[in-house]
Motif scaffolding. Structure first.
Motif, PDB file in Angstrom:
ATOM      1  N   LYS A 103       0.836  -1.107   0.105  1.00 46.26           N
ATOM      2  CA  LYS A 103      -0.192   0.040   0.097  1.00 46.26           C
ATOM      3  C   LYS A 103       0.819   1.291   0.101  1.00 46.26           C
ATOM      4  O   LYS A 103       0.678   2.376  -0.630  1.00 46.26           O
ATOM      5  N   VAL A 104       1.730   1.499   0.744  1.00 42.08           N
ATOM      6  CA  VAL A 104       2.884   2.449   0.899  1.00 42.08           C
ATOM      7  C   VAL A 104       3.347   2.607  -0.342  1.00 42.08           C
ATOM      8  O   VAL A 104       3.648   3.710  -0.870  1.00 42.08           O
ATOM      9  N   ALA A 105       3.964   1.419  -1.150  1.00 46.58           N
ATOM     10  CA  ALA A 105       4.527   1.627  -2.407  1.00 46.58           C
ATOM     11  C   ALA A 105       3.757   2.276  -3.354  1.00 46.58           C
ATOM     12  O   ALA A 105       4.016   3.013  -4.364  1.00 46.58           O
ATOM     13  N   ILE A 106       2.451   1.390  -3.539  1.00 39.92           N
ATOM     14  CA  ILE A 106       1.777   1.617  -4.817  1.00 39.92           C
ATOM     15  C   ILE A 106       0.834   2.954  -4.711  1.00 39.92           C
ATOM     16  O   ILE A 106       0.521   3.437  -5.704  1.00 39.92           O
ATOM     17  N   ALA A 108       2.131   5.734  -3.542  1.00 45.17           N
ATOM     18  CA  ALA A 108       3.222   7.071  -3.636  1.00 45.17           C
ATOM     19  C   ALA A 108       2.676   7.920  -4.784  1.00 45.17           C
ATOM     20  O   ALA A 108       2.145   7.232  -5.887  1.00 45.17           O
ATOM     21  N   PRO A 109       2.750   9.247  -4.879  1.00 41.83           N
ATOM     22  CA  PRO A 109       2.138   9.971  -5.894  1.00 41.83           C
ATOM     23  C   PRO A 109       2.451   9.709  -7.267  1.00 41.83           C
ATOM     24  O   PRO A 109       1.857   9.923  -8.068  1.00 41.83           O
ATOM     25  N   VAL A 110       3.838   9.553  -7.267  1.00 42.75           N
ATOM     26  CA  VAL A 110       4.310   9.071  -8.734  1.00 42.75           C
ATOM     27  C   VAL A 110       3.868   7.780  -9.295  1.00 42.75           C
ATOM     28  O   VAL A 110       3.659   7.449 -10.376  1.00 42.75           O
ATOM     29  N   VAL A 111       3.711   6.802  -8.315  1.00 39.16           N
ATOM     30  CA  VAL A 111       3.348   5.512  -8.656  1.00 39.16           C
ATOM     31  C   VAL A 111       1.708   5.254  -8.916  1.00 39.16           C
ATOM     32  O   VAL A 111       1.622   4.561  -9.893  1.00 39.16           O
ATOM     33  N   ARG A 112       0.949   5.765  -8.149  1.00 43.26           N
ATOM     34  CA  ARG A 112      -0.309   5.428  -7.944  1.00 43.26           C
ATOM     35  C   ARG A 112      -0.927   5.335  -9.270  1.00 43.26           C
ATOM     36  O   ARG A 112      -1.728   4.252  -9.640  1.00 43.26           O
TER      37      ARG A 112
END
Length: 307
Positions: A103-106, A108-112
């Motif tokens: 959840k933290v990784a995906i 992230a603003p750039v990744v979402r």
């Protein structure tokens, strides 16, 4: 000729051992010691830890052991390596990393936004199959294998696409949309069908297609991906025929066959698991099945009365 002539570093990749051990330490620090810093009360599950450690061990076996060296000598081993790296390791990682870390990784603003698009089932399967098929075009594979940076980058992107491909099937994020079991089965079958042309091209080609497995000069250049150039310069080598009696075309065809067999085995286990869980969930709630059937019948009867 024995593989030992390439030296310990080429055979056992000690640097990769260090990297994987470091990643494993960080994993347990984040999921156990630093878990409270993320305001997560859910402890690391035993199954998650086992899956993650399995992922690290499998990565080392296929990319750090003599298997990786053999994958540069025999196309058969290259395809076995690709099958395990792309079709098995992503399953271990998705299941091994807790949902709150994902959840933290995906998110992230750039990744979402990018992650949402690339994990849409239709997009995910075509991106993965497209990248895999493109990589195994003879001119493309030969070109990529002659450049260490390009080879590492493309392999990483291909691996990410495999994670995106598996995500709709395996992810277990709370409050997220889940594919229905029937849709999962169709999705797996679609993957198996779409990858068949790439494997078929390799299996049924009348001649060996890859210069980096047949041409001595190209092969030696490609070997620099896993053997230090200083070691290669001290060896008198003409080509992969020094290490195998298999003809190049037979090696190529066997590689395509093994890729397809391993894919079918892994997908077969997934289909069996999904179907079994689906069957058990239906058996646990027969009243719901009956109620749904009655509701559908009632709706059909009302529709007929209106007409």
């Amino acid at each position: 000729m024995p593989l030992s002539i390439f030296g310990f570093q080429a055979l056992w990749s000690p640097y990769l051992i260090g990297v994987l051990v470091f990643i494993t330490i960080i994993y347990f620090l984040v999921t156990v010691k630093w878990r409270n810093d993320f305001k997560v009360s859910e402890p690391l599950k035993k199954g998650e830890a086992i899956y993650f450690v399995l992922a690290m061990i499998t990565i080392y076996i296929i990319k750090g052991s003599p298997v990786d060296l053999m994958a540069h000598i025999m196309f058969t081993m290259h395809m076995v390596q690709m099958a395990i790296l792309l079709l098995l390791v992503p399953i271990f990682l998705i299941k091994g990393i807790p949902w709150w870390v994902w959840k933290v990784a995906i998110e992230a603003p750039v990744v979402r936004t990018l992650f949402k698009v690339l994990t849409l089932p239709v997009v995910a399967v075509f991106v993965f199959i497209g990248l895999f098929s493109f990589y195994h075009l003879p001119s493309v594979l030969d070109y990529i294998k002659l450049n260490e940076t390009l080879h590492g980058t493309y392999t990483f992107v291909l691996f990410l696409s495999a994670i995106f491909m598996y995500w709709p099937l395996i992810q277990n994020m709370p409050n997220s949309a889940k594919m229905k079991p029937l849709h999962k089965l169709a999705y797996i079958i679609a993957n198996a069908v779409l990858i068949t042309p790439a494997c078929g091209l390799i299996i049924f080609a009348p001649n060996a297609m890859y210069e980096t497995y047949t041409n001595g000069d190209a092969w030696l250049k490609a070997m620099e991906l896993c053997v230090p150039a200083s070691t290669l310069s001290g060896l008198s080598l003409s080509g992969p025929e020094l290490f195998t009696d298999m003809k190049p075309v037979a090696d190529q065809q066997l590689g395509g066959v093994l890729m397809k067999i391993l894919q079918e085995l892994i997908f077969g286990v997934l289909i069996g698991t999904i179907f079994t869980r689906w069957y058990r969930s239906e058996q646990k709630d027969p009243d719901k099945i009956t109620a749904d059937a009655l509701a559908a019948h009632q709706k059909k009867w009302e529709s007929q009365q209106q007409h």
